[in-house]
Design a protein around this motif. Sequence first.
Motif, PDB file in Angstrom:
ATOM      1  N   GLY A 172       0.813  -1.212   0.000  1.00  0.00           N
ATOM      2  CA  GLY A 172       0.000   0.000   0.000  1.00  0.00           C
ATOM      3  C   GLY A 172       0.836   1.246   0.000  1.00  0.00           C
ATOM      4  O   GLY A 172       2.055   1.218  -0.153  1.00  0.00           O
ATOM      5  N   GLU A 173       0.148   2.356   0.200  1.00  0.00           N
ATOM      6  CA  GLU A 173       0.796   3.659   0.181  1.00  0.00           C
ATOM      7  C   GLU A 173       1.598   3.876   1.464  1.00  0.00           C
ATOM      8  O   GLU A 173       1.120   3.590   2.552  1.00  0.00           O
ATOM      9  CB  GLU A 173      -0.297   4.724   0.061  1.00  0.00           C
ATOM     10  N   LYS A 174       2.813   4.360   1.297  1.00  0.00           N
ATOM     11  CA  LYS A 174       3.659   4.683   2.447  1.00  0.00           C
ATOM     12  C   LYS A 174       4.173   6.103   2.272  1.00  0.00           C
ATOM     13  O   LYS A 174       4.188   6.620   1.169  1.00  0.00           O
ATOM     14  CB  LYS A 174       4.846   3.708   2.504  1.00  0.00           C
ATOM     15  N   LYS A 175       4.590   6.689   3.388  1.00  0.00           N
ATOM     16  CA  LYS A 175       5.144   8.048   3.337  1.00  0.00           C
ATOM     17  C   LYS A 175       6.519   8.043   3.997  1.00  0.00           C
ATOM     18  O   LYS A 175       6.705   7.431   5.039  1.00  0.00           O
ATOM     19  CB  LYS A 175       4.243   9.024   4.078  1.00  0.00           C
ATOM     20  N   LEU A 176       7.457   8.730   3.363  1.00  0.00           N
ATOM     21  CA  LEU A 176       8.792   8.865   3.929  1.00  0.00           C
ATOM     22  C   LEU A 176       9.325  10.229   3.518  1.00  0.00           C
ATOM     23  O   LEU A 176       9.368  10.544   2.323  1.00  0.00           O
ATOM     24  CB  LEU A 176       9.711   7.751   3.406  1.00  0.00           C
ATOM     25  N   TYR A 177       9.722  11.020   4.503  1.00  0.00           N
ATOM     26  CA  TYR A 177      10.256  12.362   4.237  1.00  0.00           C
ATOM     27  C   TYR A 177       9.322  13.163   3.328  1.00  0.00           C
ATOM     28  O   TYR A 177       9.764  13.811   2.382  1.00  0.00           O
ATOM     29  CB  TYR A 177      11.663  12.281   3.621  1.00  0.00           C
ATOM     30  N   GLY A 178       8.030  13.048   3.591  1.00  0.00           N
ATOM     31  CA  GLY A 178       7.041  13.826   2.838  1.00  0.00           C
ATOM     32  C   GLY A 178       6.741  13.280   1.450  1.00  0.00           C
ATOM     33  O   GLY A 178       5.930  13.838   0.720  1.00  0.00           O
ATOM     34  N   ARG A 179       7.391  12.183   1.074  1.00  0.00           N
ATOM     35  CA  ARG A 179       7.184  11.591  -0.236  1.00  0.00           C
ATOM     36  C   ARG A 179       6.232  10.402  -0.073  1.00  0.00           C
ATOM     37  O   ARG A 179       6.342   9.636   0.863  1.00  0.00           O
ATOM     38  CB  ARG A 179       8.540  11.097  -0.750  1.00  0.00           C
ATOM     39  N   THR A 180       5.289  10.268  -0.995  1.00  0.00           N
ATOM     40  CA  THR A 180       4.353   9.152  -0.955  1.00  0.00           C
ATOM     41  C   THR A 180       4.752   8.153  -2.037  1.00  0.00           C
ATOM     42  O   THR A 180       5.068   8.551  -3.152  1.00  0.00           O
ATOM     43  CB  THR A 180       2.914   9.656  -1.199  1.00  0.00           C
ATOM     44  N   TYR A 181       4.762   6.884  -1.680  1.00  0.00           N
ATOM     45  CA  TYR A 181       5.116   5.843  -2.649  1.00  0.00           C
ATOM     46  C   TYR A 181       4.434   4.538  -2.245  1.00  0.00           C
ATOM     47  O   TYR A 181       3.901   4.424  -1.145  1.00  0.00           O
ATOM     48  CB  TYR A 181       6.641   5.657  -2.710  1.00  0.00           C
ATOM     49  N   MET A 182       4.446   3.563  -3.138  1.00  0.00           N
ATOM     50  CA  MET A 182       3.862   2.255  -2.841  1.00  0.00           C
ATOM     51  C   MET A 182       4.956   1.355  -2.270  1.00  0.00           C
ATOM     52  O   MET A 182       6.089   1.365  -2.756  1.00  0.00           O
ATOM     53  CB  MET A 182       3.281   1.624  -4.113  1.00  0.00           C
ATOM     54  N   GLY A 183       4.617   0.586  -1.247  1.00  0.00           N
ATOM     55  CA  GLY A 183       5.616  -0.288  -0.646  1.00  0.00           C
ATOM     56  C   GLY A 183       4.982  -1.342   0.239  1.00  0.00           C
ATOM     57  O   GLY A 183       3.766  -1.395   0.400  1.00  0.00           O
ATOM     58  N   VAL A 184       5.845  -2.165   0.817  1.00  0.00           N
ATOM     59  CA  VAL A 184       5.420  -3.250   1.691  1.00  0.00           C
ATOM     60  C   VAL A 184       5.401  -2.746   3.131  1.00  0.00           C
ATOM     61  O   VAL A 184       6.393  -2.221   3.625  1.00  0.00           O
ATOM     62  CB  VAL A 184       6.381  -4.459   1.579  1.00  0.00           C
ATOM     63  N   GLU A 185       4.251  -2.916   3.785  1.00  0.00           N
ATOM     64  CA  GLU A 185       4.137  -2.592   5.212  1.00  0.00           C
ATOM     65  C   GLU A 185       4.783  -3.738   5.998  1.00  0.00           C
ATOM     66  O   GLU A 185       4.562  -4.912   5.683  1.00  0.00           O
ATOM     67  CB  GLU A 185       2.645  -2.515   5.584  1.00  0.00           C
ATOM     68  N   ARG A 186       5.584  -3.410   6.995  1.00  0.00           N
ATOM     69  CA  ARG A 186       6.174  -4.452   7.851  1.00  0.00           C
ATOM     70  C   ARG A 186       5.041  -5.047   8.696  1.00  0.00           C
ATOM     71  O   ARG A 186       4.419  -4.359   9.494  1.00  0.00           O
ATOM     72  CB  ARG A 186       7.257  -3.832   8.740  1.00  0.00           C
ATOM     73  N   ALA A 187       4.768  -6.321   8.472  1.00  0.00           N
ATOM     74  CA  ALA A 187       3.661  -6.982   9.167  1.00  0.00           C
ATOM     75  C   ALA A 187       4.005  -8.458   9.335  1.00  0.00           C
ATOM     76  O   ALA A 187       4.775  -9.020   8.556  1.00  0.00           O
ATOM     77  CB  ALA A 187       2.370  -6.841   8.363  1.00  0.00           C
ATOM     78  N   THR A 188       3.438  -9.069  10.363  1.00  0.00           N
ATOM     79  CA  THR A 188       3.687 -10.487  10.647  1.00  0.00           C
ATOM     80  C   THR A 188       2.354 -11.174  10.914  1.00  0.00           C
ATOM     81  O   THR A 188       1.482 -10.608  11.580  1.00  0.00           O
ATOM     82  CB  THR A 188       4.609 -10.640  11.882  1.00  0.00           C
ATOM     83  N   PHE A 189       2.226 -12.386  10.387  1.00  0.00           N
ATOM     84  CA  PHE A 189       1.016 -13.186  10.585  1.00  0.00           C
ATOM     85  C   PHE A 189       1.409 -14.536  11.157  1.00  0.00           C
ATOM     86  O   PHE A 189       2.320 -15.187  10.657  1.00  0.00           O
ATOM     87  CB  PHE A 189       0.277 -13.392   9.257  1.00  0.00           C
ATOM     88  N   LEU A 190       0.719 -14.933  12.213  1.00  0.00           N
ATOM     89  CA  LEU A 190       0.891 -16.262  12.797  1.00  0.00           C
ATOM     90  C   LEU A 190      -0.269 -17.107  12.292  1.00  0.00           C
ATOM     91  O   LEU A 190      -1.440 -16.759  12.508  1.00  0.00           O
ATOM     92  CB  LEU A 190       0.897 -16.177  14.327  1.00  0.00           C
ATOM     93  N   ILE A 191       0.075 -18.183  11.591  1.00  0.00           N
ATOM     94  CA  ILE A 191      -0.930 -19.071  10.995  1.00  0.00           C
ATOM     95  C   ILE A 191      -0.914 -20.379  11.792  1.00  0.00           C
ATOM     96  O   ILE A 191       0.151 -20.974  11.986  1.00  0.00           O
ATOM     97  CB  ILE A 191      -0.610 -19.314   9.509  1.00  0.00           C
ATOM     98  N   ASP A 192      -2.087 -20.800  12.249  1.00  0.00           N
ATOM     99  CA  ASP A 192      -2.146 -22.005  13.088  1.00  0.00           C
ATOM    100  C   ASP A 192      -2.140 -23.282  12.232  1.00  0.00           C
ATOM    101  O   ASP A 192      -2.117 -23.225  11.003  1.00  0.00           O
ATOM    102  CB  ASP A 192      -3.334 -21.942  14.063  1.00  0.00           C
ATOM    103  N   THR A 193      -2.189 -24.426  12.908  1.00  0.00           N
ATOM    104  CA  THR A 193      -2.092 -25.716  12.212  1.00  0.00           C
ATOM    105  C   THR A 193      -3.285 -25.985  11.293  1.00  0.00           C
ATOM    106  O   THR A 193      -3.208 -26.840  10.430  1.00  0.00           O
ATOM    107  CB  THR A 193      -1.976 -26.875  13.232  1.00  0.00           C
ATOM    108  N   LYS A 194      -4.369 -25.246  11.471  1.00  0.00           N
ATOM    109  CA  LYS A 194      -5.543 -25.410  10.605  1.00  0.00           C
ATOM    110  C   LYS A 194      -5.525 -24.427   9.430  1.00  0.00           C
ATOM    111  O   LYS A 194      -6.482 -24.342   8.668  1.00  0.00           O
ATOM    112  CB  LYS A 194      -6.827 -25.230  11.427  1.00  0.00           C
ATOM    113  N   GLY A 195      -4.425 -23.641   9.315  1.00  0.00           N
ATOM    114  CA  GLY A 195      -4.324 -22.701   8.204  1.00  0.00           C
ATOM    115  C   GLY A 195      -5.091 -21.411   8.428  1.00  0.00           C
ATOM    116  O   GLY A 195      -5.396 -20.687   7.478  1.00  0.00           O
TER     117      GLY A 195
END
Length: 157
Positions: free
Chosen positions: A108-131
């Motif tokens: 999605g959209e991210k901002k850095l030093y006033g500049r807007t660009y598309m990038g990957v948000e740092r995120a983590t998902f824990l998936i259980d044994t049932k998916g």
Amino acid sequence: MAKELKLGDPAPPFDLPTAGGGRVSLASLKGKRVVLYFYPKDDTPGCTQEALNFTEKAKEFAAAKTTVIGVSRDSVAKHEKFAAKHGLNVTLAADEDGAACNAYGVWGEKKLYGRTYMGVERATFLIDTKGKVAKAWRKVRVPGHVEDVLEAVKALD
């Protein structure tokens, strides 16, 4: 941004090439717990620290029967250089077309030093044994994050 994944939702399927010439898919991990962490870019300070932190705790995740996979839009070749340079022992998957990032809602959209660009948000998902999504961390701050994830993994027992 794709829809926000909620706890208990089925984890979106993925099938990605990995550093070292392999592939990893959610289907191949059926019945196992998975920590899927998305990060913006190989060999940048925060991403390197996060990968090193997961590497430091790799034995503990393995003891908890949990597979750890790092995903970014970098190529397999970049992942291989990154892993070799820092001695990483977590699986690094290349999502060059962004399909997994979109499925998990982290592109999605991210901002850095006033500049807007598309990038990957740092995120983590824990998936259980049932998916299913057992826990999700969005807009992750690296310090202490891996310890939080390990605690959540251990809490599933």
